[in-house]
Design a protein around this motif. Structure first.
Motif, PDB file in Angstrom:
ATOM      1  N   ILE A 142      45.001   1.856  19.185  1.00  0.00           N
ATOM      2  CA  ILE A 142      44.861   2.008  20.641  1.00  0.00           C
ATOM      3  C   ILE A 142      44.344   0.676  21.181  1.00  0.00           C
ATOM      4  O   ILE A 142      43.394   0.105  20.628  1.00  0.00           O
ATOM      5  N   LEU A 143      44.969   0.189  22.246  1.00  0.00           N
ATOM      6  CA  LEU A 143      44.482  -1.034  22.894  1.00  0.00           C
ATOM      7  C   LEU A 143      43.401  -0.637  23.897  1.00  0.00           C
ATOM      8  O   LEU A 143      43.649   0.172  24.788  1.00  0.00           O
ATOM      9  N   VAL A 144      42.181  -1.183  23.723  1.00  0.00           N
ATOM     10  CA  VAL A 144      41.080  -0.854  24.643  1.00  0.00           C
ATOM     11  C   VAL A 144      40.697  -2.102  25.433  1.00  0.00           C
ATOM     12  O   VAL A 144      40.717  -3.214  24.908  1.00  0.00           O
ATOM     13  N   ARG A 145      40.378  -1.906  26.713  1.00  0.00           N
ATOM     14  CA  ARG A 145      40.137  -3.054  27.596  1.00  0.00           C
ATOM     15  C   ARG A 145      38.698  -3.159  28.088  1.00  0.00           C
ATOM     16  O   ARG A 145      38.356  -4.093  28.791  1.00  0.00           O
ATOM     17  N   ASN A 146      37.863  -2.165  27.753  1.00  0.00           N
ATOM     18  CA  ASN A 146      36.447  -2.242  28.130  1.00  0.00           C
ATOM     19  C   ASN A 146      35.617  -1.389  27.171  1.00  0.00           C
ATOM     20  O   ASN A 146      36.168  -0.698  26.312  1.00  0.00           O
ATOM     21  N   GLU A 148      36.377   2.469  27.128  1.00  0.00           N
ATOM     22  CA  GLU A 148      37.604   2.791  26.382  1.00  0.00           C
ATOM     23  C   GLU A 148      37.369   2.651  24.877  1.00  0.00           C
ATOM     24  O   GLU A 148      37.918   3.411  24.085  1.00  0.00           O
ATOM     25  N   ALA A 149      36.539   1.671  24.497  1.00  0.00           N
ATOM     26  CA  ALA A 149      36.236   1.462  23.071  1.00  0.00           C
ATOM     27  C   ALA A 149      35.551   2.688  22.481  1.00  0.00           C
ATOM     28  O   ALA A 149      35.893   3.141  21.385  1.00  0.00           O
ATOM     29  N   ASN A 188      30.480   5.172  15.132  1.00  0.00           N
ATOM     30  CA  ASN A 188      30.110   5.992  16.296  1.00  0.00           C
ATOM     31  C   ASN A 188      30.331   5.214  17.599  1.00  0.00           C
ATOM     32  O   ASN A 188      30.692   4.038  17.576  1.00  0.00           O
ATOM     33  N   GLU A 189      30.073   5.893  18.723  1.00  0.00           N
ATOM     34  CA  GLU A 189      30.386   5.314  20.038  1.00  0.00           C
ATOM     35  C   GLU A 189      29.546   4.070  20.340  1.00  0.00           C
ATOM     36  O   GLU A 189      30.046   3.098  20.904  1.00  0.00           O
ATOM     37  N   THR A 190      28.262   4.108  19.962  1.00  0.00           N
ATOM     38  CA  THR A 190      27.388   2.945  20.205  1.00  0.00           C
ATOM     39  C   THR A 190      27.913   1.724  19.456  1.00  0.00           C
ATOM     40  O   THR A 190      27.998   0.622  20.008  1.00  0.00           O
ATOM     41  N   GLU A 191      28.276   1.931  18.185  1.00  0.00           N
ATOM     42  CA  GLU A 191      28.814   0.830  17.373  1.00  0.00           C
ATOM     43  C   GLU A 191      30.122   0.309  17.968  1.00  0.00           C
ATOM     44  O   GLU A 191      30.384  -0.894  17.953  1.00  0.00           O
ATOM     45  N   ALA A 192      30.941   1.217  18.505  1.00  0.00           N
ATOM     46  CA  ALA A 192      32.229   0.820  19.097  1.00  0.00           C
ATOM     47  C   ALA A 192      32.002  -0.065  20.326  1.00  0.00           C
ATOM     48  O   ALA A 192      32.664  -1.092  20.499  1.00  0.00           O
ATOM     49  N   GLU A 193      31.045   0.319  21.170  1.00  0.00           N
ATOM     50  CA  GLU A 193      30.756  -0.470  22.379  1.00  0.00           C
ATOM     51  C   GLU A 193      30.211  -1.852  22.013  1.00  0.00           C
ATOM     52  O   GLU A 193      30.612  -2.864  22.580  1.00  0.00           O
ATOM     53  N   LYS A 194      29.291  -1.871  21.029  1.00  0.00           N
ATOM     54  CA  LYS A 194      28.703  -3.153  20.593  1.00  0.00           C
ATOM     55  C   LYS A 194      29.769  -4.056  19.971  1.00  0.00           C
ATOM     56  O   LYS A 194      29.783  -5.265  20.200  1.00  0.00           O
TER      57      LYS A 194
END
Length: 242
Positions: A44-48, A51-52, A87-93
């Protein structure tokens, strides 16, 4: 993979190529290769950041995240790859870190976003490719893959038209074929599945003259089963194809 009828597959592939307008993003490349039976990791292409973190709802963790930029071929060299995101936190970082690394190391590169993708299980890393040679026409390339591909330099080539027999001979022309056959009593890998994947790649390059070259590296053969999955791929299109 469900086998698509030939004409359906052909038209779907043509649509992806035309729609891409020479900008073959990872998700479009995966869709095109999957049509021809070349199994690619879900991407999946994520742009922010948001989305990540949402990518984890669609792709089983752990995830890999990689920069998506037409100018950056060696993503690891610019800090553009982070693995094992759970997890979501790791994805955002990870998203923020990749973007920051690329801005610092390749400020001139145009960035589409970050590709989030499933990670492969342990396995044998191969490279498969196809190109349209100006003299010989469609050709297939096969060999030992992964990050040491240039170092090991174990390749074999087949010139079209392609048959299962010709592809089998091409595989046999490499040292890595001994590992596939179960070198020194180790596990054998599913050669029949590999031949079928290479045959699909041969069909793709033969049927679509707009495609100059395709490279999947690595294609990972699963240690404990019949599976195979492509983790990274590049497709080059003719400059005047529309």
């Amino acid at each position: 993979h469900k086998k698509q009828p030939k004409h359906v597959k052909h038209h779907a592939a043509k649509s992806i190529i035309r729609f891409s307008n020479k900008d073959m993003t990872a998700d479009r490349i995966s869709a095109l290769l999957n049509l021809y039976g070349i199994p690619m990791a879900k991407t999946i292409l994520v742009r922010n950041k948001k989305e990540a973190s949402l990518a984890l709802k669609n792709i089983e963790s752990p995830l890999a995240m990689k920069i998506s930029s037409p100018q950056i071929l060696h993503k690891t060299d610019v800090g553009g790859v982070i693995l094992g995101i759970k997890n979501e936190t790791e994805a955002e970082k990870a998203f923020e870190k990749i973007i920051a690394n690329v801005k610092k190391n390749r400020p001139e590169a145009s960035v589409r976003g970050v590709t989030a993708m499933e990670m492969a299980k342990e396995g044998l890393e191969l490279i498969i490719g196809a190109k349209r040679d100006p003299i010989f026409g469609p050709t297939l390339i096969f060999g030992f893959g992964g990050i040491f591909v240039e170092l090991v330099s174990d390749f074999s080539v087949a010139i079209g038209p392609f048959s299962e027999e010709k592809i089998k001979e091409m595989i046999k022309g490499t040292r890595v074929s001994k590992i596939i056959e179960g070198y020194r009593h180790n596990n054998k890998y599913n050669e029949k599945n590999l031949i079928s994947i290479l045959y699909g790649l041969g069909q793709l390059i033969t049927e679509h003259e707009e495609i100059v070259s395709v490279e999947v590296n690595p294609l990972v053969l699963d240690h404990n089963g019949d599976g195979a999955i492509g983790l990274d791929a590049k497709i080059e299109l003719e400059q005047n194809s529309r």
